[in-house]
Design a protein around this motif. Structure first.
Motif, PDB file in Angstrom:
ATOM      1  N   LEU A  36     -16.569 -21.135  17.457  1.00  0.00           N
ATOM      2  CA  LEU A  36     -15.681 -20.629  18.504  1.00  0.00           C
ATOM      3  C   LEU A  36     -15.407 -19.131  18.395  1.00  0.00           C
ATOM      4  O   LEU A  36     -15.131 -18.603  17.329  1.00  0.00           O
ATOM      5  N   ASN A  37     -15.469 -18.453  19.534  1.00  0.00           N
ATOM      6  CA  ASN A  37     -15.248 -17.012  19.635  1.00  0.00           C
ATOM      7  C   ASN A  37     -13.747 -16.722  19.726  1.00  0.00           C
ATOM      8  O   ASN A  37     -13.070 -17.177  20.640  1.00  0.00           O
ATOM      9  N   LYS A  38     -13.221 -15.949  18.784  1.00  0.00           N
ATOM     10  CA  LYS A  38     -11.777 -15.671  18.742  1.00  0.00           C
ATOM     11  C   LYS A  38     -11.306 -14.953  20.007  1.00  0.00           C
ATOM     12  O   LYS A  38     -10.232 -15.241  20.534  1.00  0.00           O
ATOM     13  N   ARG A  39     -12.110 -14.037  20.523  1.00  0.00           N
ATOM     14  CA  ARG A  39     -11.731 -13.262  21.707  1.00  0.00           C
ATOM     15  C   ARG A  39     -11.472 -14.195  22.893  1.00  0.00           C
ATOM     16  O   ARG A  39     -10.550 -13.983  23.679  1.00  0.00           O
ATOM     17  N   SER A  87     -15.875 -11.064  27.623  1.00  0.00           N
ATOM     18  CA  SER A  87     -16.038 -10.910  26.184  1.00  0.00           C
ATOM     19  C   SER A  87     -17.451 -10.404  25.902  1.00  0.00           C
ATOM     20  O   SER A  87     -18.307 -10.429  26.780  1.00  0.00           O
ATOM     21  N   ASN A  88     -17.690  -9.946  24.674  1.00  0.00           N
ATOM     22  CA  ASN A  88     -19.012  -9.425  24.339  1.00  0.00           C
ATOM     23  C   ASN A  88     -20.025 -10.540  24.127  1.00  0.00           C
ATOM     24  O   ASN A  88     -21.202 -10.391  24.432  1.00  0.00           O
ATOM     25  N   THR A  89     -19.521 -11.636  23.537  1.00  0.00           N
ATOM     26  CA  THR A  89     -20.416 -12.746  23.232  1.00  0.00           C
ATOM     27  C   THR A  89     -19.914 -14.034  23.867  1.00  0.00           C
ATOM     28  O   THR A  89     -18.816 -14.092  24.425  1.00  0.00           O
ATOM     29  N   LYS A  90     -20.758 -15.072  23.756  1.00  0.00           N
ATOM     30  CA  LYS A  90     -20.444 -16.333  24.426  1.00  0.00           C
ATOM     31  C   LYS A  90     -19.383 -17.134  23.673  1.00  0.00           C
ATOM     32  O   LYS A  90     -18.918 -16.741  22.612  1.00  0.00           O
ATOM     33  N   LEU A  91     -19.008 -18.262  24.268  1.00  0.00           N
ATOM     34  CA  LEU A  91     -17.901 -19.046  23.725  1.00  0.00           C
ATOM     35  C   LEU A  91     -18.193 -19.625  22.340  1.00  0.00           C
ATOM     36  O   LEU A  91     -17.364 -19.585  21.437  1.00  0.00           O
ATOM     37  N   PHE A  92     -19.400 -20.172  22.172  1.00  0.00           N
ATOM     38  CA  PHE A  92     -19.700 -20.826  20.899  1.00  0.00           C
ATOM     39  C   PHE A  92     -20.889 -20.223  20.172  1.00  0.00           C
ATOM     40  O   PHE A  92     -21.337 -20.780  19.174  1.00  0.00           O
ATOM     41  N   SER A  93     -21.416 -19.093  20.681  1.00  0.00           N
ATOM     42  CA  SER A  93     -22.544 -18.481  19.984  1.00  0.00           C
ATOM     43  C   SER A  93     -22.443 -16.958  20.067  1.00  0.00           C
ATOM     44  O   SER A  93     -21.713 -16.424  20.900  1.00  0.00           O
ATOM     45  N   GLY A  94     -23.207 -16.295  19.217  1.00  0.00           N
ATOM     46  CA  GLY A  94     -23.126 -14.833  19.144  1.00  0.00           C
ATOM     47  C   GLY A  94     -24.121 -14.122  20.027  1.00  0.00           C
ATOM     48  O   GLY A  94     -24.501 -12.983  19.729  1.00  0.00           O
ATOM     49  N   SER A  95     -24.557 -14.733  21.104  1.00  0.00           N
ATOM     50  CA  SER A  95     -25.467 -14.036  22.012  1.00  0.00           C
ATOM     51  C   SER A  95     -24.643 -13.287  23.060  1.00  0.00           C
ATOM     52  O   SER A  95     -23.502 -13.615  23.335  1.00  0.00           O
ATOM     53  N   SER A  96     -25.271 -12.271  23.621  1.00  0.00           N
ATOM     54  CA  SER A  96     -24.561 -11.321  24.467  1.00  0.00           C
ATOM     55  C   SER A  96     -24.218 -11.872  25.852  1.00  0.00           C
ATOM     56  O   SER A  96     -24.929 -12.715  26.393  1.00  0.00           O
ATOM     57  N   LEU A 113     -30.829 -13.421  26.703  1.00  0.00           N
ATOM     58  CA  LEU A 113     -29.499 -13.450  26.079  1.00  0.00           C
ATOM     59  C   LEU A 113     -29.199 -14.867  25.596  1.00  0.00           C
ATOM     60  O   LEU A 113     -28.082 -15.360  25.716  1.00  0.00           O
TER      61      LEU A 113
END
Lengths: 152, 522
Positions: B76-79, B42-51, B61
């Protein structure tokens, strides 16, 4: 939070039920409520379990008073078992009626290494520095000696 | 018979057997259960918007949440949810409509918050199966299908990376990996030796890569495998298990498991008991070494994650609650419809389309880029797929394996191979000469087959007069053989054929030679 739940887990399982309010009535009608606390057995926590709890939670019970406090806390939690919860679905989150917010997969944060590293006393070339492994908790005797003059 | 898993002579274990003096080895069999951590692509992590990236400057990151600064909360990351559902569906799991998050507590410098958010009580997917194949039988040409049950798939956070600096007695912490989404796949202990485990993991790698949910590169840490190994007598309760970690490739996995099974058998034969411990695999020595000094079992103090409500996924659009934002909804039916072609289906399709054997299809799909290579060759040549496949799976793959090269680095391009095969098909060279040309093409990349044939004069000799004179010479110098043939032993003709080929350096047209010899010896 943890200490009570571990200790309670040792012999008995911890269940939170709703609604709480039925159990705790206000003092005005306290004559109707019997002290549930007294109906629970006194808890005795074996020494090696105390040691383990201290190591896991990094809490120090040290004095007899501390241990007595722990045992009282366990008895307090044991009240929950007086209540009949058969057929009742346990509630494990007060957020159970909320929807879990899902985030889109786009990069919006990060790239702040400098800021984060400033929080640490000890860094080496953009890495945080930690001891080589977990430092084991000193034994009970060593701790007692170290904290001999502490006011707590 | 392999002593570890009772398979007929396909396991490495069979060859590394040590004869015991107490218990017969056939009595104890290995039991293997795998725990696989697959990093979600995925582009970002499971629970945060870092790369999420493989190599980046240390701690670049990392968001405030990843560093576990007070006041931060998980989102939570939908992806990641979709990736877990996709993987669950591909592995025939039941997707839990409602799943829950928990905290697993332990202290370590690369886990800044002191706990990992995972799904211990109710994970997102349960009860699946992974079907994999082994090449077995006498010539390792039989495709044997096996299944392993998947207990559950859960979403969890990865920890940061610790670099140990023994010189200065310190550990350097890089939190770039902290918080990256992982899918933990827990398999039931259905396997019995290293070969099975390796085949299962390879199949899982192919599936995850086909889905795009994980890139599956073990050496880069995108997929980590831990093996739980124990031994027991069949029918008796399971033995005490040891966990083997630090396995960096599929090959290491097989070796580590077989070593551990052997080690445990020897421990029991000495009358000792197997310890319930964690052991690390050392690829240099091929041994497993005790890792952690455990003071009793770890107590992770699992508790519900108080900051996250239950995760709900919806079966189809009809079951969506009214007024819900489409971006907030994960719909299982939609994901199911969007599943790509899985390796198993691909193999069957290749067998159907090209009429090749299942074991060839297995080899094709197992090697990165080989299917594409094969199909590229077929585009250019009129030769039948069944005749081409041997060249691709034996000649080409054999050479690649010898030099430990990947298909993308092959010095012989699909079109070059196709040219060679065309020349063979149209009778310009014999098949043995073709193999020689192949070797030469490998050594001199880019040189076309036709040029090599010309330079080395490998063209098929069809000059009837010349062939006649050579055959006559052979016939004249072997009167005993001719006598045998005339008496009815036709097999001796092959010997004469061999001598003619030797004379022509393998360039004689075999059909013509056979006809001439038969004529001369009749």
């Amino acid at each position: 939070m943890s200490v009570i739940s571990i200790a309670a887990k040792r012999g008995l399982s911890l269940k939170i039920i709703r609604p709480w309010c039925n159990l705790l009535t206000n003092s005005a009608s306290s004559t109707r409520v019997t002290c549930l606390w007294s109906s629970t057995k006194p808890a005795h926590v074996p020494a090696d379990l105390v040691d383990k709890l201290e190591r896991l939670a990094l809490v120090d019970f040290r004095t007899k008073q501390g241990l007595a406090c722990l045992e009282k806390a366990i008895r307090f939690a044991d009240q929950l078992h007086v209540v009949d919860t058969s057929g009742v679905e346990p509630m494990d989150s007060v957020l159970e009626d909320r929807a879990l917010n899902l985030r889109g997969d786009a990069v919006v944060e990060g790239d702040c290494a400098e800021e984060l590293l400033q929080l640490s006393k000890n860094t080496v070339e953009e890495y945080f520095v930690a001891p080589p492994g977990n430092i084991p908790l000193p034994t009970r005797e060593e701790r007692t000696a170290m904290l001999k003059h502490s006011e707590f | 018979m392999c002593s570890f898993c009772n398979h007929t002579s396909t396991c490495e274990g069979f060859n590394s057997l040590i004869v015991p003096y107490k218990l017969a080895p056939q009595q104890l069999v290995g039991v293997v259960g795998l725990e696989i951590h697959a990093q979600i692509n995925s582009n970002t992590k499971l629970f945060s918007g870092s790369s999420v990236r493989f190599s980046a400057p240390p701690n670049s990151l990392v968001s405030f949440f990843d560093a576990s600064l007070p006041g931060t909360l998980p989102v939570l990351n939908k992806r990641c949810v979709e990736a877990a559902v996709m993987t669950g569906l591909a592995l025939n799991c039941s997707i839990n409509r409602k799943s829950l998050f928990d905290r697993k507590h332990y202290f370590y410098a690369d886990l800044p918050s002191g706990y990992q958010i995972t799904q211990q009580r109710q994970p997102i997917a349960v009860d699946g199966t992974l079907t994999y194949s082994l090449l077995g039988g006498k010539k390792r040409s039989q495709v044997i299908r096996k299944t392993v049950n998947i207990k559950q798939i859960q979403l969890e956070q990865d920890s940061g990376k610790s670099l140990h600096d023994d010189l200065r007695s310190q550990t350097l912490i890089d939190l770039n990996r902290a918080g990256v989404g992982l899918m933990e796949l827990v398999m039931e202990p259905d396997m019995s030796c290293g070969e099975e485990a390796a085949a299962a993991v390879r199949e899982l790698q192919l599936i995850l890569q086909a889905l795009g949910t994980c890139q599956g590169n073990m050496s880069e840490g995108q997929m980590r495998v831990d093996a739980n190994v124990s031994v027991h007598k069949p029918g008796e309760p399971l033995g005490i298990r040891a966990e083997v970690k630090n396995i960096n490739s599929v090959r290491c996995l097989a070796r580590a498991i077989d070593y551990e099974i052997q080690r445990q058998i020897e421990v029991l034969q000495r009358g000792q008991t197997v310890q319930n411990e964690t052991r690390a695999y050392d690829s240099k020595s091929g041994e497993t070494i005790p890792m952690r000094d455990k003071e009793g079992l770890q107590d992770y103090r699992f508790m519900p994650e108080p900051n996250l409500p239950p995760l709900i996924v919806y079966e189809d659009n009809a079951s969506l609650p009214t007024g819900i934002d489409a971006r907030q909804a994960v719909v299982v039916q939609k994901i199911r419809e969007g599943l790509p072609e899985l390796p198993g289906v691909k193999r069957d399709r290749l067998v159907q389309t090209y009429g090749i054997l299942p074991e060839h299809s297995f080899t094709l799909v197992n090697e990165d880029g080989l299917v594409e290579y094969f199909e590229a060759v077929l585009k250019v040549t009129k030769k039948e797929p069944r005749k081409v496949i041997g060249w691709v799976t034996n000649e080409l793959l054999g050479h690649l394996k010898e030099k430990d090269m990947s298909v993308s680095h092959s010095p012989i391009s699909p079109s070059a191979l196709a040219e060679l095969l065309e020349l063979q098909e149209t009778g310009h060279i014999s098949s043995s000469a073709a193999k020689q040309v192949f070797q030469e093409m490998w050594r001199s990349p880019g040189k076309p087959a036709s040029q090599i044939i010309q330079e080395q004069d490998l063209g098929l000799v069809s000059d009837a007069a010349r062939l006649h004179s050579i055959c006559q010479k052979v016939v004249d110098s072997h009167p005993n053989e001719v006598h045998a043939i005339r008496n009815g032993n036709k097999k001796v003709l092959n010997k004469l054929m061999g001598l003619v080929q030797k004379e022509t350096k393998g360039r004689a047209d075999p059909v013509l030679v056979m006809a001439i010899l038969q004529e001369k010896t009749s």
